[in-house]
Design a protein around this motif. Structure first.
Motif, PDB file in Angstrom:
ATOM      1  N   MET A   1      -6.249  17.780  11.196  1.00 50.38           N
ATOM      2  CA  MET A   1      -4.736  17.993  10.755  1.00 50.38           C
ATOM      3  C   MET A   1      -4.665  16.873   9.558  1.00 50.38           C
ATOM      4  O   MET A   1      -5.188  15.775   9.460  1.00 50.38           O
ATOM      5  CB  MET A   1      -3.677  17.460  11.998  1.00 50.38           C
ATOM      6  N   THR A   2      -3.973  17.345   8.380  1.00 52.12           N
ATOM      7  CA  THR A   2      -3.852  16.808   7.327  1.00 52.12           C
ATOM      8  C   THR A   2      -2.396  16.356   7.009  1.00 52.12           C
ATOM      9  O   THR A   2      -1.659  17.374   7.049  1.00 52.12           O
ATOM     10  CB  THR A   2      -4.545  17.503   6.164  1.00 52.12           C
ATOM     11  N   ALA A   3      -2.069  15.086   6.874  1.00 50.10           N
ATOM     12  CA  ALA A   3      -0.913  14.734   6.574  1.00 50.10           C
ATOM     13  C   ALA A   3      -0.576  14.802   5.047  1.00 50.10           C
ATOM     14  O   ALA A   3      -1.496  14.948   4.214  1.00 50.10           O
ATOM     15  CB  ALA A   3      -0.350  13.438   7.117  1.00 50.10           C
ATOM     16  N   PRO A   4       0.821  14.721   4.485  1.00 49.64           N
ATOM     17  CA  PRO A   4       1.103  14.680   2.961  1.00 49.64           C
ATOM     18  C   PRO A   4       0.506  13.516   2.831  1.00 49.64           C
ATOM     19  O   PRO A   4       0.318  12.490   3.255  1.00 49.64           O
ATOM     20  CB  PRO A   4       2.851  14.650   3.144  1.00 49.64           C
ATOM     21  N   PRO A   5       0.181  13.433   1.303  1.00 48.23           N
ATOM     22  CA  PRO A   5      -0.319  11.978   0.706  1.00 48.23           C
ATOM     23  C   PRO A   5       0.628  11.162   1.099  1.00 48.23           C
ATOM     24  O   PRO A   5       1.789  10.978   1.030  1.00 48.23           O
ATOM     25  CB  PRO A   5      -0.181  12.375  -0.769  1.00 48.23           C
ATOM     26  N   TRP A   6      -0.119   9.782   1.564  1.00 47.77           N
ATOM     27  CA  TRP A   6       0.383   8.713   2.131  1.00 47.77           C
ATOM     28  C   TRP A   6      -0.430   7.482   1.806  1.00 47.77           C
ATOM     29  O   TRP A   6      -1.833   7.730   1.980  1.00 47.77           O
ATOM     30  CB  TRP A   6       0.667   8.876   3.625  1.00 47.77           C
ATOM     31  N   ARG A   7       0.007   6.362   1.587  1.00 51.16           N
ATOM     32  CA  ARG A   7      -0.827   5.410   1.270  1.00 51.16           C
ATOM     33  C   ARG A   7      -1.343   4.357   2.490  1.00 51.16           C
ATOM     34  O   ARG A   7      -1.864   2.970   2.090  1.00 51.16           O
ATOM     35  CB  ARG A   7      -0.361   4.542   0.024  1.00 51.16           C
ATOM     36  N   GLY A   8      -1.091   4.479   3.762  1.00 53.66           N
ATOM     37  CA  GLY A   8      -1.125   3.730   4.758  1.00 53.66           C
ATOM     38  C   GLY A   8      -0.247   3.091   5.095  1.00 53.66           C
ATOM     39  O   GLY A   8       0.756   3.008   4.590  1.00 53.66           O
ATOM     40  N   CYS A   9      -0.109   2.264   6.174  1.00 49.75           N
ATOM     41  CA  CYS A   9       0.929   1.590   6.815  1.00 49.75           C
ATOM     42  C   CYS A   9       1.160   0.440   5.949  1.00 49.75           C
ATOM     43  O   CYS A   9       2.748   0.230   6.302  1.00 49.75           O
ATOM     44  CB  CYS A   9       0.487   1.349   8.344  1.00 49.75           C
ATOM     45  N   SER A  10       0.642  -0.357   5.674  1.00 47.81           N
ATOM     46  CA  SER A  10       1.022  -1.662   4.627  1.00 47.81           C
ATOM     47  C   SER A  10       0.029  -2.154   3.690  1.00 47.81           C
ATOM     48  O   SER A  10      -1.265  -2.009   4.199  1.00 47.81           O
ATOM     49  CB  SER A  10       1.433  -2.601   5.749  1.00 47.81           C
ATOM     50  N   ARG A  11       0.328  -2.870   2.839  1.00 49.91           N
ATOM     51  CA  ARG A  11      -0.490  -3.726   2.285  1.00 49.91           C
ATOM     52  C   ARG A  11      -1.058  -4.716   2.730  1.00 49.91           C
ATOM     53  O   ARG A  11      -2.228  -5.366   2.365  1.00 49.91           O
ATOM     54  CB  ARG A  11       0.251  -3.830   0.845  1.00 49.91           C
ATOM     55  N   ALA A  12      -0.574  -5.156   3.889  1.00 50.13           N
ATOM     56  CA  ALA A  12      -1.004  -6.224   4.532  1.00 50.13           C
ATOM     57  C   ALA A  12      -2.380  -5.897   5.145  1.00 50.13           C
ATOM     58  O   ALA A  12      -3.393  -6.732   4.991  1.00 50.13           O
ATOM     59  CB  ALA A  12      -0.387  -6.754   5.949  1.00 50.13           C
ATOM     60  N   ARG A  96       1.817   9.993  23.738  1.00 55.53           N
ATOM     61  CA  ARG A  96       0.570  10.658  23.758  1.00 55.53           C
ATOM     62  C   ARG A  96      -0.024  10.653  22.624  1.00 55.53           C
ATOM     63  O   ARG A  96       0.073  10.476  21.388  1.00 55.53           O
ATOM     64  CB  ARG A  96       0.986  12.233  23.975  1.00 55.53           C
ATOM     65  N   LEU A  97      -1.520  10.182  22.850  1.00 51.50           N
ATOM     66  CA  LEU A  97      -2.725  10.181  21.659  1.00 51.50           C
ATOM     67  C   LEU A  97      -2.805  11.621  21.419  1.00 51.50           C
ATOM     68  O   LEU A  97      -3.269  12.516  22.120  1.00 51.50           O
ATOM     69  CB  LEU A  97      -3.788   9.357  22.241  1.00 51.50           C
ATOM     70  N   GLY A  98      -2.525  11.960  20.206  1.00 54.34           N
ATOM     71  CA  GLY A  98      -2.853  13.252  19.824  1.00 54.34           C
ATOM     72  C   GLY A  98      -3.992  13.466  18.912  1.00 54.34           C
ATOM     73  O   GLY A  98      -4.753  12.956  18.993  1.00 54.34           O
ATOM     74  N   PRO A  99      -3.871  14.395  17.993  1.00 52.75           N
ATOM     75  CA  PRO A  99      -5.011  14.900  17.208  1.00 52.75           C
ATOM     76  C   PRO A  99      -5.483  14.057  15.883  1.00 52.75           C
ATOM     77  O   PRO A  99      -4.637  12.969  15.711  1.00 52.75           O
ATOM     78  CB  PRO A  99      -4.600  16.228  16.840  1.00 52.75           C
ATOM     79  N   LEU A 100      -6.386  14.386  15.573  1.00 55.06           N
ATOM     80  CA  LEU A 100      -7.011  13.549  14.343  1.00 55.06           C
ATOM     81  C   LEU A 100      -6.151  13.786  12.862  1.00 55.06           C
ATOM     82  O   LEU A 100      -5.565  14.973  12.979  1.00 55.06           O
ATOM     83  CB  LEU A 100      -8.327  13.835  14.009  1.00 55.06           C
ATOM     84  N   VAL A 101      -6.024  12.876  12.522  1.00 50.88           N
ATOM     85  CA  VAL A 101      -4.966  13.166  11.158  1.00 50.88           C
ATOM     86  C   VAL A 101      -5.771  12.376  10.066  1.00 50.88           C
ATOM     87  O   VAL A 101      -6.261  11.270  10.214  1.00 50.88           O
ATOM     88  CB  VAL A 101      -3.648  12.518  11.360  1.00 50.88           C
ATOM     89  N   VAL A 102      -5.527  12.909   8.718  1.00 48.15           N
ATOM     90  CA  VAL A 102      -6.139  12.455   7.409  1.00 48.15           C
ATOM     91  C   VAL A 102      -4.954  12.120   6.763  1.00 48.15           C
ATOM     92  O   VAL A 102      -4.164  12.962   6.406  1.00 48.15           O
ATOM     93  CB  VAL A 102      -7.104  13.341   6.923  1.00 48.15           C
ATOM     94  N   LEU A 103      -4.586  10.827   6.530  1.00 49.18           N
ATOM     95  CA  LEU A 103      -3.743  10.415   5.554  1.00 49.18           C
ATOM     96  C   LEU A 103      -4.192  10.145   4.343  1.00 49.18           C
ATOM     97  O   LEU A 103      -5.317   9.439   3.860  1.00 49.18           O
ATOM     98  CB  LEU A 103      -3.090   9.226   6.049  1.00 49.18           C
ATOM     99  N   GLY A 104      -3.653  10.747   3.032  1.00 49.25           N
ATOM    100  CA  GLY A 104      -4.183  10.806   1.807  1.00 49.25           C
ATOM    101  C   GLY A 104      -3.581   9.542   0.968  1.00 49.25           C
ATOM    102  O   GLY A 104      -2.943   8.593   1.402  1.00 49.25           O
ATOM    103  N   GLY A 105      -4.010   9.634  -0.456  1.00 52.40           N
ATOM    104  CA  GLY A 105      -3.651   8.747  -1.145  1.00 52.40           C
ATOM    105  C   GLY A 105      -4.792   8.353  -1.939  1.00 52.40           C
ATOM    106  O   GLY A 105      -5.888   8.786  -2.106  1.00 52.40           O
ATOM    107  N   ALA A 106      -4.898   7.022  -2.511  1.00 52.13           N
ATOM    108  CA  ALA A 106      -5.802   6.452  -3.313  1.00 52.13           C
ATOM    109  C   ALA A 106      -7.038   6.458  -2.412  1.00 52.13           C
ATOM    110  O   ALA A 106      -8.318   6.626  -2.825  1.00 52.13           O
ATOM    111  CB  ALA A 106      -5.559   5.191  -3.951  1.00 52.13           C
ATOM    112  N   ARG A 107      -7.144   6.011  -1.157  1.00 55.16           N
ATOM    113  CA  ARG A 107      -8.216   5.924  -0.110  1.00 55.16           C
ATOM    114  C   ARG A 107      -7.831   6.906   1.134  1.00 55.16           C
ATOM    115  O   ARG A 107      -6.589   6.830   1.463  1.00 55.16           O
ATOM    116  CB  ARG A 107      -8.325   4.543   0.126  1.00 55.16           C
ATOM    117  N   LEU A 108      -8.813   7.297   1.519  1.00 58.20           N
ATOM    118  CA  LEU A 108      -8.308   8.420   2.702  1.00 58.20           C
ATOM    119  C   LEU A 108      -8.564   7.515   4.085  1.00 58.20           C
ATOM    120  O   LEU A 108      -9.331   6.753   4.164  1.00 58.20           O
ATOM    121  CB  LEU A 108      -9.251   9.634   2.832  1.00 58.20           C
ATOM    122  N   VAL A 109      -7.515   7.696   5.065  1.00 57.60           N
ATOM    123  CA  VAL A 109      -7.611   7.156   6.166  1.00 57.60           C
ATOM    124  C   VAL A 109      -7.619   8.056   7.337  1.00 57.60           C
ATOM    125  O   VAL A 109      -6.874   8.902   7.299  1.00 57.60           O
ATOM    126  CB  VAL A 109      -6.140   6.304   6.276  1.00 57.60           C
TER     127      VAL A 109
END
Length: 215
Positions: A1-12, A96-109
């Protein structure tokens, strides 16, 4: 599953030059879900792929970022626990723990989605309301934009993502799952605060009868 481009949860989590580490509020999951995520961390690490297993600090546990801001004033910190207790009581929040997801942006998560149930969305909305007084709350955790997930690895290239997904699905097949996407029931059992400046975490809400997984 691929999510819309997103840069992660926080700069922390992934500070860069000139960036201010963000204070965060994080949800911890039940021991079974925690162990499932840690197993995937280990599988990635053993394959030489980017993995959260590489972070050996005591505070590094599978978690879902609920909110993150440049600072959290004392009055906001003081209100988090009471707000969560009033909204949630002392029972765990089904998740519920669900499917794999790829979060986009400058680096992939690469991450595992936590299925956004009514209870989980209520938890997030409660934290969002309590954090309204904090300066510069990052937009990625806003209600309606938040993608609840447990990070498996950061900074993957496209080829590494492909390898990682194949590896985790193969492991799921070996365990009797269909294709690595099967969800299983779990729960959020604790909400904690993370202060990256002091390198300190502390619980602000814990479900009754569930052992804490924080330090």
């Amino acid at each position: 599953m691929t999510a819309p481009p997103w840069r992660g949860c926080s700069r922390a989590s992934t500070p860069g030059a000139g960036e201010v580490p963000l204070q965060s509020v994080e949800a911890l999951v039940d021991p079974v879900t925690d162990a499932a995520v840690r197993r995937e961390w280990q599988l990635l690490a053993e394959a030489g792929l980017p993995s959260q297993a590489a972070h050996q600090g005591d505070t590094n546990v599978p978690h879902v970022t609920l909110s993150a801001a440049v600072a959290v004033p004392a009055v906001v910190d003081d209100g988090l626990g009471p707000a969560l207790t009033q909204a949630l009581g002392d029972g765990p929040v089904p998740a519920r723990l669900g499917p794999l997801v790829v979060l986009g942006g400058a680096r992939l998560v690469l991450a595992r989605l936590l299925v956004p149930s009514a209870g989980l969305l209520h938890l997030h909305a409660t934290v969002a309301a309590a954090m309204a007084g904090a300066p510069e709350v990052t937009g990625q955790v806003a209600v309606g934009r938040w993608v609840p997930h447990l990070t498996l690895g950061r900074g993957l290239g496209a080829g590494q993502v492909e390898r990682a997904i194949a590896l985790l699905r193969e492991a799921a097949h070996a365990d009797g799952a269909h294709d690595g996407r099967d969800a299983h029931d779990g729960a959020v059992v604790e909400v904690r605060r993370w202060d990256p400046d002091a390198r300190r975490v502390w619980p602000v809400w814990t479900a009754a009868g569930i052992p804490t997984m924080g330090p």
